[in-house]
Design a protein around this motif. Structure first.
Motif, short mmCIF file in Angstrom:
data_model
loop_
_atom_site.label_atom_id
_atom_site.label_comp_id
_atom_site.label_asym_id
_atom_site.label_seq_id
_atom_site.Cartn_x
_atom_site.Cartn_y
_atom_site.Cartn_z
N GLU B 100 0.83 -1.21 0.00
CA GLU B 100 0.00 0.00 0.00
C GLU B 100 0.86 1.25 0.00
OE1 GLU B 100 -3.53 0.30 2.08
OE2 GLU B 100 -4.12 -1.78 1.73
N ASN B 255 -1.45 -8.07 -10.82
CA ASN B 255 -2.86 -8.39 -10.63
C ASN B 255 -3.50 -8.50 -12.02
OD1 ASN B 255 -3.71 -5.82 -11.52
ND2 ASN B 255 -3.52 -4.98 -9.44
N THR B 257 -5.87 -6.89 -13.64
CA THR B 257 -6.05 -5.66 -14.42
C THR B 257 -4.76 -5.28 -15.13
OG1 THR B 257 -7.41 -5.00 -12.56
CG2 THR B 257 -7.05 -3.35 -14.24
N LYS B 625 -13.13 -9.94 -27.84
CA LYS B 625 -12.96 -8.60 -28.38
C LYS B 625 -12.02 -7.81 -27.47
CE LYS B 625 -16.42 -5.80 -28.06
NZ LYS B 625 -17.76 -5.25 -28.20
N GLU B 627 -10.25 -4.16 -27.76
CA GLU B 627 -10.19 -2.97 -28.62
C GLU B 627 -9.33 -1.89 -27.96
OE1 GLU B 627 -14.81 -2.58 -29.86
OE2 GLU B 627 -14.30 -2.53 -27.74
N ALA B 635 -9.75 -1.24 -24.03
CA ALA B 635 -11.02 -0.89 -23.39
C ALA B 635 -11.46 -2.00 -22.43
CB ALA B 635 -12.09 -0.67 -24.45
N GLN B 636 -11.14 -3.24 -22.77
CA GLN B 636 -11.55 -4.36 -21.92
C GLN B 636 -10.50 -4.53 -20.82
OE1 GLN B 636 -11.68 -4.43 -25.31
NE2 GLN B 636 -13.91 -4.35 -25.45
N MET B 639 -11.88 -9.81 -16.50
CA MET B 639 -12.39 -11.08 -17.03
C MET B 639 -13.88 -11.02 -17.29
SD MET B 639 -10.13 -13.73 -14.80
CE MET B 639 -10.16 -15.24 -15.73
N ALA B 640 -14.54 -9.96 -16.77
CA ALA B 640 -15.97 -9.79 -17.06
C ALA B 640 -16.16 -9.07 -18.40
CB ALA B 640 -16.64 -9.01 -15.95
N ASP B 641 -15.14 -8.30 -18.80
CA ASP B 641 -15.24 -7.55 -20.06
C ASP B 641 -14.70 -8.35 -21.23
OD1 ASP B 641 -16.03 -5.45 -18.50
OD2 ASP B 641 -14.09 -4.44 -18.54
N VAL B 643 -14.31 -11.60 -23.02
CA VAL B 643 -15.20 -12.74 -22.91
C VAL B 643 -14.63 -13.98 -23.60
CG1 VAL B 643 -17.53 -13.55 -23.37
CG2 VAL B 643 -17.13 -11.15 -22.85
N ILE B 644 -14.12 -14.90 -22.80
CA ILE B 644 -13.71 -16.18 -23.37
C ILE B 644 -14.85 -17.18 -23.18
CG2 ILE B 644 -11.25 -15.75 -22.97
CD1 ILE B 644 -11.40 -17.78 -20.67
N THR B 646 -16.96 -20.41 -22.11
CA THR B 646 -16.88 -21.38 -21.03
C THR B 646 -17.34 -22.74 -21.56
OG1 THR B 646 -19.16 -21.18 -20.26
CG2 THR B 646 -17.60 -19.54 -19.44
N ASP B 649 -20.56 -22.92 -23.45
CA ASP B 649 -20.71 -22.29 -24.77
C ASP B 649 -20.36 -23.22 -25.92
OD1 ASP B 649 -21.33 -19.37 -24.12
OD2 ASP B 649 -19.65 -19.80 -22.81
#
Lengths: 284, 725
Positions: B100, B255, B257, B625, B627, B635-636, B639-641, B643-644, B646, B649
């Motif tokens: 920190e 991490n 991000t 995607k 971008e 922009a992504q 892991m929520a943005d 999209v691989i 699962t 799918d």
């Protein structure tokens, strides 16, 4: 070191909240996401955490002939498994994240997080849900569309605790629910739509629709709904009538382009889904 | 003989394996990077806060050796010194006990830059606004390859089709993020970490520190897919400097991000085709220009470019070809290795282009492709004789038997028109044929890598494999052990692979380029044969093997003539989808795959590669995607943005292997891991094209893109569709 409170009654909980600077921790599935725990109601770090998982009152579900009352601390899985909960709501819960998240996430947390993409919110709007908020000053009840003011913003003050949702029992002869996610499982919503109608003697005695993820909050418009209610189903056979409804919603829907989808896709798809549902209804 | 090793991946499966984040040393410090916030500029002024006791900052001026990451070219600095070329480039490493406090110090560092106009895309790179980023023309590399006579070819053409295709970024999204831990031990600087190539990290530390008293050790690694080939150097270079200076253990772990934002990605590529077809419907000439977006530093782009060029005609025998390829410098994160290394891009483009050519000339895409297959008598694009048997026709028959491809093509072509059922669903089926050159390009295995392995038998008759190739989740350790155990005819549990540690294992080269089985596995098989012939009970024995290229293999790096790879594996994928005309989402109904990998040493391990590689390729083609925004970052961010797919799918993959043993591979095996990623995107796109009857030229094909293709021409007027009456 952060102070942790874990009361067993709502009365105790709201007393702690009244001291100020306390963050409520329910299931934790939104607070714990990200590289650091983030609490929407606090910009910085709160000096105390209030864990509400030991409050039994928040975990009860009761019903009478008119309404079903859902404790804010019930997990999504618990609601999904209770057949008193309206099927539309249970259907939407099944599409939230993954089982592990649904086991932790609470109904109250889902509402307080007030995400435009939250899967349960369009259903709660559609069903005219009331939100019960407690504080040391007593209880206040809001219609959900007044409770949620914007993305992540609610009527909740720092001394309030959302305790219950009161959902009117309404029977529908026709329902429609589609979530357009990024993939089959564990997906955030790009667009969602829920519709419900009652057709009696060839007339639309009730008709409602709500959209998720196409604006800062869920889009439901009772004025537009009233244009349909009372009309014969045959009215929908005229394509220009369906188009006039779609046009009315087009003016109400204002999606954004973001890292998950585009505004064009969201608008086009939500209206196409609406058209699909209206066309289905026109076939009775 | 025991064929199941019950201990295989037991530690990972039970959660007791130690990943780098689980390593702990007494007095361990944490490291954090301070990164450039400017995508292109020169550092003008720096303001540093006062560091509390125990907190340290390391920069270019602290580097005792060379301030360079030795990745092919030495152009990528360990610490940015004057110039920055992308947002996220490492400027400083901060070290101290409390993360920190480090984060707080990072916020207080102020750098001002004299910035110039950045280039993020290939066309922006070509425009060279404010001058070149590198060299005189922004070209990291350029090469041309010619087969036959392109002018003569086009003179024979009756139809000439121009077409362009492009691919976007892909993020590895390995389960475990990048991380290393460094510490001094016995006079050496040691780095342990999540990595594919310990010897790369070893050489990097040695280059940056200016001496060879270094050691690299692979920790249990939670996936790589190429992302941990070159990139661990970016962490290890600066960390080695700090560890040597402080003589204390330091941990540097990204991490998620940070990992998504700043680690290398798959190269975006743009393809421009000009293809001539003669009166019999055969391709007589192909002129291709391909442009690769490399990012800020050269890294592995030259080798990606070489693979893209040498495999650009895929499995097809085209008489006259000219291909010109360029790797362009841009102001983004340097792009690097990713499963397939240029081949998934190239396979998507050629397969999609040939489908378009077939349709344009009134032919069935699959039959058109089959009519151009390389045969055992063909010469490759680079003028080499085909070594071994070509079994593509046999594979095509098998793929059709499994998937019922031809019948479904006919039936889906007869589907109702979209205007008749605008709320309904349409089905489509697509097929892609592909190849993968195994091992390093050209003769680099011989002149550069010179892989070395050893096997050691102890007096009890247990055998240890010494090789630097890493098991990063692909099952290599089991396959290596099987090669040795089966050659020696001893139980599998008497063979194990030593931990890849540069103090212990010889340099058998990196775990990349589908070389582990073909090149290193073959050396192990030969070492095991030698041991078997000379087996003496009760004593320790050691046998070494060094790579020697097969006699038939020739390559000229100047002219790009000869065997572009030592061996080539082949595959066919078929994808069947159902597309919702309202949401434009597709559901995958069937996935079929046929491969020629010579021979699969462990069919279940290879099944794992098929499942993972094909699903990863479907994600590449459909949903993944990534971008760039206006600042030149992605922009992504989570892991929520990003999209691989699962397991929900995709349906169960039906696969089949054609036996076609290769003489210079262990038990006849060729490479397979990368191959499985090459065809999925093209087959998926072909299936979508088949469903909607519209040509597609870029991936990923998201619902948003399909919606634009189908309804974009409705002038944005949602009220009146083109099919309304």
């Amino acid at each position: 070191m952060v102070i942790a409170y874990r009361p067993e009654t709502t009365a105790q909980a709201v007393e702690y909240l009244a001291r100020g600077d306390v963050a409520i921790f329910a299931g934790g599935t939104d607070i714990m996401v990200g590289d650091k725990p983030v609490c929407r109601s606090f910009k910085g770090e709160p000096s105390a955490m209030l864990f509400i998982d030991a409050i039994d009152e928040l975990k009860t579900l009761s019903d009478n002939s008119k309404t079903i009352t859902v404790g804010a601390g019930l997990s999504l899985t618990e609601l999904e498994n209770d057949h008193r909960v309206p099927k539309l709501l249970r259907d939407s819960i099944l599409q939230v994240a993954a089982p592990g998240v649904r086991n932790c996430a609470t109904m109250g947390g889902n509402v307080c997080n007030a995400s435009p993409a939250a899967d349960t919110l369009p259903i709660l709007y559609l069903l005219d849900t009331q939100v019960v908020v407690s504080s040391v000053n007593g209880k206040i009840t809001f219609p959900i569309e007044q409770f949620i003011k914007g993305p992540g913003i609610t009527q909740l003050t720092s001394s309030d605790l959302l305790t219950q949702l009161v959902i009117p029992k309404t029977e529908f002869s026709h329902t429609f629910y589609r979530k357009v996610g990024t993939r089959c499982a564990n997906a955030l919503t790009k667009v969602s739509i829920v519709g419900a109608a009652n057709i009696q003697n060839g007339l639309l005695s009730d008709w409602r629709v709500a959209f998720g993820a196409v604006g800062p909050t869920v889009v439901r418009d009772q004025q537009i709904e009233s244009l349909l209610i009372g009309k014969p189903v045959a009215w929908l056979k005229q394509h220009h009538n369906i188009q006039s409804i779609i046009e009315a919603y087009k003016a109400k829907i204002s999606p954004l382009s973001d890292q998950r989808s585009t505004a064009t896709y969201r608008l086009r798809t939500s209206l196409k889904l609406l058209e699909k549902w209206l066309t289905e209804l026109s076939d009775g | 003989m025991v064929t199941v090793n019950t201990q295989f991946k037991q530690a990972e499966a039970c959660g007791v394996a130690e990943y780098v984040a689980d390593r702990h040393f007494e007095g361990q410090l944490e490291g954090r990077f301070y990164r450039s916030s400017c995508s292109r500029g020169v550092i003008d002024d720096v303001q540093l806060p006062t560091f509390p006791p125990g907190y340290h900052l390391f920069s270019a001026s602290d580097v005792p050796g060379k301030n360079e990451l030795p990745i092919v070219e030495n152009d990528w600095p360990a610490f940015a010194d004057k110039e920055v070329r992308y947002i996220g480039q490492v400027v400083y490493l901060l070290v101290g006990p409390d993360p920190e406090v480090l984060e707080d110090l990072i916020k207080q560092i102020k750098i001002t830059y004299i910035s110039s106009t950045p280039a993020f895309t290939i066309s922006q790179s070509q425009a060279m606004k404010d001058g070149p980023i590198c060299g005189s023309d922004n070209q990291f590399d350029h090469h041309e390859l010619i087969k036959g006579d392109i002018d003569k070819g086009f003179a024979e053409a009756v139809t000439i089709i121009e077409d362009s295709c492009s691919t976007s970024y892909q993020e590895h999204l390995y389960l475990e993020t990048q991380g290393v831990i460094g510490y001094p031990k016995e006079g050496k600087i040691v780095i342990e970490g999540s990595m594919q190539c310990p010897w790369y990290v070893h050489h990097c530390m040695s280059h940056v520190l200016g001496h060879d008293k270094v050691r690299a050790i692979q920790c249990t690694t939670g996936g790589g897919f190429g992302g941990k080939e070159d990139f661990p150097d970016v962490l290890a270079g600066p960390l080695a400097v700090a560890v040597e200076h402080l003589q204390l253990p330091i941990r540097l772990i990204f991490n998620r991000t940070e990992d998504i934002a700043f680690t290398s990605k798959r190269h975006p590529v743009e393809f421009n085709y000009r293809t001539g077809v003669d009166k019999d419907g055969k391709i007589v000439a192909m002129d291709l220009k391909l442009d690769i977006n490399s990012g800020g530093y050269f890294s592995l782009s030259g080798i990606v470019l070489q693979r893209s060029l040498t495999t650009c005609t895929n499995v097809y025998d085209i008489p006259n070809v000219r291909v010109s390829g360029t790797a362009w410098a841009t102001n983004t994160v340097p792009n690097g290795a990713f499963r397939g290394f240029g081949a998934p891009q190239t396979c998507f483009a050629i397969e999609t282009h040939l489908s378009h050519v077939a349709k344009e000339t009134g032919q069935d895409p699959a039959a058109f492709k089959q009519a151009h297959f390389l045969t055992s008598q063909s010469k490759t694009l680079t003028g080499a004789e085909i070594y071994g048997d070509m079994v593509l026709d046999q594979m095509m028959t098998r793929a059709d038997e499994l998937s019922d491809y031809h019948e479904k093509v006919k039936s889906y072509a007869a589907q109702v028109q979209m205007s008749d059922d605008k709320f309904g669903k349409r089905r489509g089926i697509g097929l892609a044929v592909f190849q993968h050159g195994c091992g390093f390009a050209g003769d680099l295995e011989d002149i550069l890598v010179k892989a070395k392995v050893a096997i050691v038998k102890d007096p009890q008759g247990n055998v240890e494999i010494l090789a630097s190739n890493t098991d990063i989740g692909q099952g290599l350790s089991l396959t290596f052990c099987k090669i040795v155990a089966e050659t020696l005819d001893i139980p599998l549990d008497r063979v194990h692979q030593a931990r890849p540690d540069t103090d212990k294992v010889p340099d058998s080269g990196p775990t990349v380029a589908s070389r582990s089985i073909l090149i290193v596995g073959y050396l192990l098989e030969n070492a095991a044969k030698e041991l078997k012939e000379n087996w003496i009970e009760g004593v320790e024995q050691r046998f070494e093997q060094v790579y020697k290229k097969p006699d038939y293999h020739h390559w000229d790096q100047q002219t790009y003539q000869g065997n572009a790879y030592q061996a080539t594996s082949y595959g066919i994928n078929v994808v069947e989808i159902e597309l919702d005309l309202v949401t434009c989402q597709s559901e995958i109904l069937g996935l079929w795959a046929v491969y020629d990998v010579g021979h699969a040493i462990d069919a279940l391990v290879f099944q794992g590669q098929i499942d993972g590689g094909l699903v990863q390729a479907i994600g590449y083609g459909s949903s993944e995607k990534l971008e760039l925004n206006e600042q030149g970052t992605f922009a992504q961010k989570s892991m929520a943005d990003y999209v691989i797919p699962t397991s929900l799918d995709v349906p169960k993959i039906v696969s089949s292997l054609v036996e076609n043993p290769y003489e210079f591979g262990p038990q006849g095996a060729k490479g397979g891991g990368e191959l499985t990623h090459n065809g999925g995107a093209a087959a998926y796109v072909a299936a979508v094209e088949s469903a909607i009857g519209v040509n597609i030229s870029s991936i990923p094909v998201t619902p948003e893109l399909i919606s634009e293709l189908l309804y974009g021409c409705e002038n944005g007027d949602e009220s009146g569709g083109k099919n309304e009456d």
